[in-house]
Design a protein around this motif. Structure first.
Motif, mmCIF file in Angstrom:
data_model
loop_
_atom_site.group_PDB
_atom_site.id
_atom_site.type_symbol
_atom_site.label_atom_id
_atom_site.label_comp_id
_atom_site.label_asym_id
_atom_site.label_seq_id
_atom_site.Cartn_x
_atom_site.Cartn_y
_atom_site.Cartn_z
ATOM 1 N N ASP A 33 19.246 22.640 21.629
ATOM 2 C CA ASP A 33 18.110 22.246 20.859
ATOM 3 C C ASP A 33 18.101 20.974 20.439
ATOM 4 O O ASP A 33 17.184 20.041 20.474
ATOM 5 C CB ASP A 33 17.711 23.239 19.535
ATOM 6 N N LYS A 34 19.316 20.473 20.104
ATOM 7 C CA LYS A 34 19.525 19.025 19.505
ATOM 8 C C LYS A 34 19.523 17.941 20.732
ATOM 9 O O LYS A 34 18.934 17.030 20.646
ATOM 10 C CB LYS A 34 20.838 18.949 18.841
ATOM 11 N N LEU A 35 20.027 18.542 22.001
ATOM 12 C CA LEU A 35 19.932 17.629 23.256
ATOM 13 C C LEU A 35 18.426 17.305 23.364
ATOM 14 O O LEU A 35 18.118 16.310 23.886
ATOM 15 C CB LEU A 35 20.544 18.181 24.393
ATOM 16 N N VAL A 36 17.509 18.208 23.378
ATOM 17 C CA VAL A 36 16.159 18.017 23.914
ATOM 18 C C VAL A 36 15.354 17.255 22.538
ATOM 19 O O VAL A 36 14.692 16.391 22.933
ATOM 20 C CB VAL A 36 15.450 19.415 23.732
ATOM 21 N N ARG A 37 15.700 17.534 21.394
ATOM 22 C CA ARG A 37 15.336 16.920 20.208
ATOM 23 C C ARG A 37 15.641 15.446 20.496
ATOM 24 O O ARG A 37 14.912 14.554 20.099
ATOM 25 C CB ARG A 37 16.035 17.442 18.855
ATOM 26 N N LYS A 38 16.876 15.129 20.543
ATOM 27 C CA LYS A 38 17.167 13.667 20.639
ATOM 28 C C LYS A 38 17.113 12.933 21.825
ATOM 29 O O LYS A 38 16.772 11.849 21.777
ATOM 30 C CB LYS A 38 18.873 13.558 20.634
ATOM 31 N N GLY A 39 16.752 13.536 22.981
ATOM 32 C CA GLY A 39 16.407 12.910 24.245
ATOM 33 C C GLY A 39 17.507 12.035 24.788
ATOM 34 O O GLY A 39 17.327 11.325 25.717
ATOM 35 N N SER A 40 18.902 12.314 24.378
ATOM 36 C CA SER A 40 19.797 11.587 24.923
ATOM 37 C C SER A 40 20.101 12.048 26.446
ATOM 38 O O SER A 40 19.495 13.100 26.753
ATOM 39 C CB SER A 40 21.251 11.663 24.146
ATOM 40 N N ASP A 41 21.042 11.591 27.316
ATOM 41 C CA ASP A 41 21.335 12.012 28.484
ATOM 42 C C ASP A 41 22.356 12.986 28.464
ATOM 43 O O ASP A 41 22.314 13.856 29.301
ATOM 44 C CB ASP A 41 21.913 10.858 29.711
ATOM 45 N N LEU A 42 23.592 13.008 27.407
ATOM 46 C CA LEU A 42 24.262 14.113 27.287
ATOM 47 C C LEU A 42 24.610 14.065 25.705
ATOM 48 O O LEU A 42 24.163 13.421 25.014
ATOM 49 C CB LEU A 42 25.914 13.253 27.955
ATOM 50 N N LEU A 43 24.966 15.510 25.606
ATOM 51 C CA LEU A 43 25.286 15.787 24.197
ATOM 52 C C LEU A 43 26.525 16.580 24.254
ATOM 53 O O LEU A 43 26.624 17.500 24.940
ATOM 54 C CB LEU A 43 24.433 16.647 23.736
ATOM 55 N N VAL A 44 27.397 15.938 23.582
ATOM 56 C CA VAL A 44 28.998 16.409 23.615
ATOM 57 C C VAL A 44 29.078 17.224 22.130
ATOM 58 O O VAL A 44 29.016 16.826 21.051
ATOM 59 C CB VAL A 44 30.191 15.488 23.605
ATOM 60 N N VAL A 45 29.157 18.654 22.483
ATOM 61 C CA VAL A 45 28.778 19.647 21.057
ATOM 62 C C VAL A 45 30.496 20.247 21.062
ATOM 63 O O VAL A 45 31.085 20.508 21.846
ATOM 64 C CB VAL A 45 28.099 20.773 21.615
ATOM 65 N N ASN A 46 30.835 19.831 19.591
ATOM 66 C CA ASN A 46 32.001 20.719 19.235
ATOM 67 C C ASN A 46 31.632 21.517 18.211
ATOM 68 O O ASN A 46 30.853 21.328 17.285
ATOM 69 C CB ASN A 46 33.178 19.438 19.175
ATOM 70 N N GLU A 47 32.619 22.541 17.984
ATOM 71 C CA GLU A 47 32.592 23.468 17.161
ATOM 72 C C GLU A 47 33.098 23.291 15.650
ATOM 73 O O GLU A 47 34.289 22.727 16.064
ATOM 74 C CB GLU A 47 32.956 24.974 17.649
ATOM 75 N N VAL A 48 32.582 23.135 14.715
ATOM 76 C CA VAL A 48 33.317 22.683 13.415
ATOM 77 C C VAL A 48 33.562 23.828 12.576
ATOM 78 O O VAL A 48 33.025 24.629 12.514
ATOM 79 C CB VAL A 48 32.645 21.253 12.729
ATOM 80 N N GLY A 49 34.617 23.837 11.666
ATOM 81 C CA GLY A 49 34.743 24.693 10.879
ATOM 82 C C GLY A 49 35.935 24.086 9.750
ATOM 83 O O GLY A 49 36.314 23.104 9.894
ATOM 84 N N VAL A 50 36.239 24.755 8.760
ATOM 85 C CA VAL A 50 37.016 24.308 7.691
ATOM 86 C C VAL A 50 38.473 23.862 8.461
ATOM 87 O O VAL A 50 38.696 22.534 8.098
ATOM 88 C CB VAL A 50 37.792 25.348 6.833
ATOM 89 N N ASP A 51 39.022 24.371 9.359
ATOM 90 C CA ASP A 51 40.308 23.885 9.821
ATOM 91 C C ASP A 51 39.842 23.323 11.067
ATOM 92 O O ASP A 51 41.088 23.039 12.042
ATOM 93 C CB ASP A 51 41.428 24.858 9.988
#
Ligand code: CTP
Ligand code: CA
Length: 234
Positions: free
Chosen positions: A173-191
């Motif tokens: 969803d964010k890649l489409v919304r932002k319109g960038s060529d690539l989106l590097v997604v990382n999973e975040v949590g407390v640790d």
């Protein structure tokens, strides 16, 4: 044009990387900030330089040493980061937004320290901090590029899965919304991720359902995978 045989893969390319986390000042001694260490952005700059690129690293509040051969532009706030990145992006082939940019900043900056008893009418009152939106720098780069293919634009997104979707759902969803060529997604949590040396990411490409899964890997290896994906586009 692509690098000739025997040449480094990013030889002759100008790249801009933003790193670290912005700080939004409230008064001379306080700010709103985030936990970004800058490590991933610095690794991206280091790998790009090692691959022959001319690198400008716009670094928000990071105490890490400058990687060899990289020009570092230090910034503090989102507005400063915006102006440094958009300046450097003008003659760049690639812009990578790895910085954690504050979405909001205090509506007003007071140039004297806010006192605990700030309200003479009610010495025990606590203040309310009003916030305003910061510009979306990545979206601005995409908008300014218009119909041109240059520069290649890469976003990062720290996501958690929630009731409305998985980490990858939010990333797409964010890649489409932002319109960038690539989106590097990382999973975040407390640790996870913030300040850590290892990272697990998914590299999403605009207009493609193909996903490159990387890790758990060092930030250096994540950076190498990101540049591999950029080189496919260049
Ligand atoms: N970014 C930016 N300017 C902002 C906020 C974010 O350029 N004001 C960039 C980040 O550097 C990153 C990408 O946008 O490359 C995604 O950031 P993220 O915070 O995940 O996206 P947001 O659109 O702010 O969405 P969210 O509501 O999840 O925070
Ligand atoms: Ca955000």
């Amino acid at each position: 044009q692509p690098a000739a045989a025997g040449e480094l893969p990013l030889a002759g390319r100008r790249v801009v990387v933003s790193a670290g986390g912005t700080r939004e000042p409230l008064d001379p001694v306080r700010f709103l900030g985030n936990r970004s260490s800058g490590k991933q952005g610095f690794a991206l700059a280091e790998v790009a330089a090692a691959r022959g690129a001319e690198v400008v690293l716009v670094a928000a509040n990071s105490s890490l040493p400058a990687p060899a051969g990289v020009k570092v532009v230090p910034v503090e706030t989102a507005l400063e980061l915006e102006s440094a990145v958009t300046d450097a992006a003008r003659d760049a082939d690639v812009v990578v937004m790895a910085a954690a940019v504050a979405d909001f900043r205090p509506a007003t900056y007071v140039d004297t320290k806010i006192k605990k008893s700030h309200d003479p009418g009610d010495p025990d009152a606590a203040p309310t901090i009003e916030l305003v939106r910061n510009p979306d720098i990545l979206a601005g780069l995409v908008r300014d590029r218009g119909d041109e293919a240059n520069p290649v634009i890469v976003g990062f997104a720290a996501e958690t899965g929630d009731a409305s979707g998985s980490v990858l759902d939010h990333g797409r969803d964010k890649l489409v919304r932002k319109g960038s060529d690539l989106l590097v997604v990382n999973e975040v949590g407390v640790d996870r991720t913030f300040g850590a040396d290892d990272n697990t990411v998914h590299i999403l490409r605009q207009g493609s359902s193909h996903v490159v899964d990387v890790g758990p890997a060092t930030k250096h290896d994540v950076a190498a995978a990101v540049w591999d994906a950029v080189q496919e586009i260049l």
